[in-house]
Write a protein that holds these residues in place. Structure first.
Motif, PDB file in Angstrom:
ATOM      1  N   ALA A 135       8.346 -12.669-126.215  1.00  0.00           N
ATOM      2  CA  ALA A 135       8.492 -11.377-125.615  1.00  0.00           C
ATOM      3  C   ALA A 135      10.399 -11.347-126.425  1.00  0.00           C
ATOM      4  O   ALA A 135      11.463 -12.120-126.585  1.00  0.00           O
ATOM      5  CB  ALA A 135       9.318 -12.594-124.377  1.00  0.00           C
ATOM      6  N   GLU A 136      10.465  -9.710-126.213  1.00  0.00           N
ATOM      7  CA  GLU A 136      11.734  -9.078-126.154  1.00  0.00           C
ATOM      8  C   GLU A 136      12.401  -8.980-125.181  1.00  0.00           C
ATOM      9  O   GLU A 136      12.638  -7.788-124.383  1.00  0.00           O
ATOM     10  CB  GLU A 136      11.230  -7.589-126.822  1.00  0.00           C
ATOM     11  CG  GLU A 136      10.509  -7.848-128.671  1.00  0.00           C
ATOM     12  CD  GLU A 136      10.354  -7.012-129.378  1.00  0.00           C
ATOM     13  OE1 GLU A 136      10.625  -5.480-128.314  1.00  0.00           O
ATOM     14  OE2 GLU A 136       9.982  -6.582-130.286  1.00  0.00           O
ATOM     15  N   VAL A 137      13.757  -9.491-125.038  1.00  0.00           N
ATOM     16  CA  VAL A 137      15.009  -9.327-124.349  1.00  0.00           C
ATOM     17  C   VAL A 137      16.046  -8.573-124.360  1.00  0.00           C
ATOM     18  O   VAL A 137      16.500  -9.631-125.813  1.00  0.00           O
ATOM     19  CB  VAL A 137      15.058 -11.350-124.011  1.00  0.00           C
ATOM     20  CG1 VAL A 137      16.251 -11.388-122.373  1.00  0.00           C
ATOM     21  CG2 VAL A 137      13.837 -12.236-123.668  1.00  0.00           C
ATOM     22  N   PRO A 138      16.545  -7.955-123.815  1.00  0.00           N
ATOM     23  CA  PRO A 138      17.733  -6.688-124.307  1.00  0.00           C
ATOM     24  C   PRO A 138      18.863  -7.825-123.809  1.00  0.00           C
ATOM     25  O   PRO A 138      18.988  -8.921-122.494  1.00  0.00           O
ATOM     26  CB  PRO A 138      17.964  -5.609-123.136  1.00  0.00           C
ATOM     27  CG  PRO A 138      16.730  -5.936-122.641  1.00  0.00           C
ATOM     28  CD  PRO A 138      15.800  -7.450-122.885  1.00  0.00           C
ATOM     29  N   THR A 139      19.710  -7.671-125.729  1.00  0.00           N
ATOM     30  CA  THR A 139      20.747  -8.694-124.841  1.00  0.00           C
ATOM     31  C   THR A 139      21.470  -8.440-125.547  1.00  0.00           C
ATOM     32  O   THR A 139      22.677  -8.569-126.801  1.00  0.00           O
ATOM     33  CB  THR A 139      20.466 -10.062-126.144  1.00  0.00           C
ATOM     34  OG1 THR A 139      19.726 -10.017-127.239  1.00  0.00           O
ATOM     35  CG2 THR A 139      19.223 -11.029-125.129  1.00  0.00           C
ATOM     36  N   PRO A 140      23.064  -6.915-124.984  1.00  0.00           N
ATOM     37  CA  PRO A 140      23.993  -6.305-125.949  1.00  0.00           C
ATOM     38  C   PRO A 140      24.902  -7.144-125.688  1.00  0.00           C
ATOM     39  O   PRO A 140      24.607  -7.812-125.259  1.00  0.00           O
ATOM     40  CB  PRO A 140      23.481  -5.133-125.282  1.00  0.00           C
ATOM     41  CG  PRO A 140      22.906  -5.240-123.768  1.00  0.00           C
ATOM     42  CD  PRO A 140      21.282  -6.232-123.872  1.00  0.00           C
ATOM     43  N   GLU A 141      25.614  -7.323-126.588  1.00  0.00           N
ATOM     44  CA  GLU A 141      26.495  -7.732-126.718  1.00  0.00           C
ATOM     45  C   GLU A 141      26.840  -9.782-126.858  1.00  0.00           C
ATOM     46  O   GLU A 141      28.185 -10.453-125.775  1.00  0.00           O
ATOM     47  CB  GLU A 141      28.244  -7.746-125.551  1.00  0.00           C
ATOM     48  CG  GLU A 141      28.167  -5.803-125.227  1.00  0.00           C
ATOM     49  CD  GLU A 141      28.865  -6.010-124.319  1.00  0.00           C
ATOM     50  OE1 GLU A 141      29.403  -6.105-123.756  1.00  0.00           O
ATOM     51  OE2 GLU A 141      29.480  -4.413-124.248  1.00  0.00           O
ATOM     52  N   GLY A 142      25.519  -9.644-127.179  1.00  0.00           N
ATOM     53  CA  GLY A 142      25.489 -11.665-126.929  1.00  0.00           C
ATOM     54  C   GLY A 142      25.152 -12.194-126.076  1.00  0.00           C
ATOM     55  O   GLY A 142      25.054 -13.321-125.314  1.00  0.00           O
ATOM     56  N   ARG A 143      24.832 -11.338-124.899  1.00  0.00           N
ATOM     57  CA  ARG A 143      24.574 -12.088-122.871  1.00  0.00           C
ATOM     58  C   ARG A 143      23.404 -11.295-122.681  1.00  0.00           C
ATOM     59  O   ARG A 143      23.283 -10.124-122.514  1.00  0.00           O
ATOM     60  CB  ARG A 143      25.811 -11.793-122.445  1.00  0.00           C
ATOM     61  CG  ARG A 143      26.039  -9.926-122.064  1.00  0.00           C
ATOM     62  CD  ARG A 143      26.926 -10.605-120.895  1.00  0.00           C
ATOM     63  NE  ARG A 143      27.415  -9.365-120.158  1.00  0.00           N
ATOM     64  CZ  ARG A 143      28.199  -8.974-119.415  1.00  0.00           C
ATOM     65  NH1 ARG A 143      28.645  -9.892-118.776  1.00  0.00           N
ATOM     66  NH2 ARG A 143      28.009  -7.291-119.517  1.00  0.00           N
ATOM     67  N   VAL A 144      22.545 -12.050-121.571  1.00  0.00           N
ATOM     68  CA  VAL A 144      20.925 -10.914-120.914  1.00  0.00           C
ATOM     69  C   VAL A 144      21.600 -10.237-120.508  1.00  0.00           C
ATOM     70  O   VAL A 144      22.297 -10.374-119.459  1.00  0.00           O
ATOM     71  CB  VAL A 144      20.008 -12.486-121.472  1.00  0.00           C
ATOM     72  CG1 VAL A 144      19.274 -11.732-120.033  1.00  0.00           C
ATOM     73  CG2 VAL A 144      19.543 -13.524-121.564  1.00  0.00           C
ATOM     74  N   ALA A 145      20.782  -9.021-120.707  1.00  0.00           N
ATOM     75  CA  ALA A 145      20.858  -7.866-119.830  1.00  0.00           C
ATOM     76  C   ALA A 145      19.939  -7.792-118.909  1.00  0.00           C
ATOM     77  O   ALA A 145      18.433  -7.799-118.900  1.00  0.00           O
ATOM     78  CB  ALA A 145      21.263  -6.648-120.042  1.00  0.00           C
TER      79      ALA A 145
END
Length: 360
Positions: A135-145
């Motif tokens: 699973a590729e999870v968006p984590t901009p700025e080190g947190r889940v989006a």
């Protein structure tokens, strides 16, 4: 203070499904005690699940249990539980690909996986089938989006995209892609394909049992004669697939197929197994698409020859779902885009196990 059991819980939507997510360490390790807790939490035994947090529909009576990985090459373990609505039964034999979409975000926020940049890849070991999914999870700025521009049919609005890649999903339950040894066969005079890829299924043309395949889910659910015939075929398919008596199991799933009407490749009505899905299960989509690229199946006979790499569009009651099929190291790899959202976190209350066992 009260006499109920408090359990940390997060309610999440994964794809077109919804249910509570638990850390494995917060539930009993004994499967029977764990299942009793889940039955209490969900309110099973009533069509509305009025005494629990289940939604009175198979797509909202699902549970995800997540913990540290127990196999090499994985980041987390994910055990899926389908909790029956009207019966005191929990089935952990199948996987659920829609709930799977929320496993990565849940694992990251639970501290089981560290973020690695704008996109964090979470390698998930599905305990039910023994298969690995990325699973590729968006984590901009080190947190889940969770907010984004992606959309999936069956869910209103937009959200951040989560890419799921099923690594060699063949034989998820039975150990064989075509567990009967045949790509198509006749059951009670009906031409069917029994396939086990991400989810054990029995695929047949809708016209073969007097349906068009374009009915709404509600129309099919109201057709008791058709549902009874499908169940009879399903029970025989389960025996032929080596799954034994499947009356108490939710697999194999019956799938009705027909020619597309909205520019896709195939039209689908997926049963769970006694009610038609309002859209389409992710694992079901993987298996159906695999049947489409396999020689001499009911599905490939209907749509014509297709070979990977290919993107197949499956039409369903709520819209459409795209499956990207490719080959990697001689094995079929399936990719699907989903979304997820965290809905609430806190504690859910269950009746003490001892009381429930005595009542049963």
């Amino acid at each position: 203070m009260n006499d109920l059991i408090r359990i940390p819980c997060v309610l999440m939507r994964g794809g077109t499904s919804k249910g509570p997510f638990f850390l494995a360490s917060d539930l009993p390790s004994n499967p029977r005690q764990r299942d009793q807790i889940l039955l209490s939490v969900m309110g099973s035994g009533h069509p509305l699940q009025i005494d629990g947090i289940g939604g009175g529909n198979p797509v909202t009576s699902k549970v995800a249990i997540v913990g540290p990985a127990t196999v090499p090459g994985a980041d987390v373990d994910y055990l899926f539980a389908q909790v029956r609505i009207d019966q005191q039964m929990v089935d952990t034999s199948p996987n659920c690909g829609n709930m799977l979409a929320a496993v990565g975000p849940f694992a990251i926020e639970a501290g089981l996986v560290k973020t690695t940049g704008p996109i964090t890849r979470v390698r998930i070991h599905n305990v039910n089938t023994g298969k690995l999914i990325e699973a590729e999870v968006p984590t901009p700025e080190g947190r889940v989006a969770y907010l984004g521009d992606a959309s999936i049919d069956g869910v209103p609005g937009h959200a951040a995209p989560i890419a799921l890649t099923f690594m060699d999903a063949a034989g998820a339950r039975t150990g064989s892609l075509f567990p009967t040894g045949q790509t198509r066969e006749f059951i009670d005079g009906i031409d069917v394909t029994c396939i086990d890829c991400a989810m054990p299924m029995m695929i047949l043309e809708a016209a073969a049992i007097g349906a068009t395949g374009y009915e709404t889910a509600a129309e099919l659910n109201a057709n008791y004669v058709l549902r009874e015939r499908l169940e009879n075929l399903r029970l025989q398919a389960g025996q032929r697939m080596g799954m034994g008596d499947v009356r108490a199991q939710v697999t194999p799933k019956p799938v009705l197929i027909s020619k597309p009407k909205a520019g896709g490749d195939l039209n689908v009505r997926y049963f769970m197994p006694h009610e038609c899905h309002p859209s389409l299960a992710t694992t079901g989509a993987v298996g159906i698409a695999t049947a489409c690229i396999s020689d001499n199946t009911v599905a490939s006979a209907l749509i014509g020859e297709r070979k990977p790499p290919v993107v197949l569009i499956l039409e369903h009651p709520s819209g459409r779902l795209e499956v990207k099929l490719d080959s990697r190291d001689g094995k079929t790899v399936a990719g699907i885009l989903r979304t997820a959202r965290r809905l609430f976190e806190g504690q859910v209350f269950a009746k003490p196990v001892a009381q429930m066992v005595c009542a049963a």
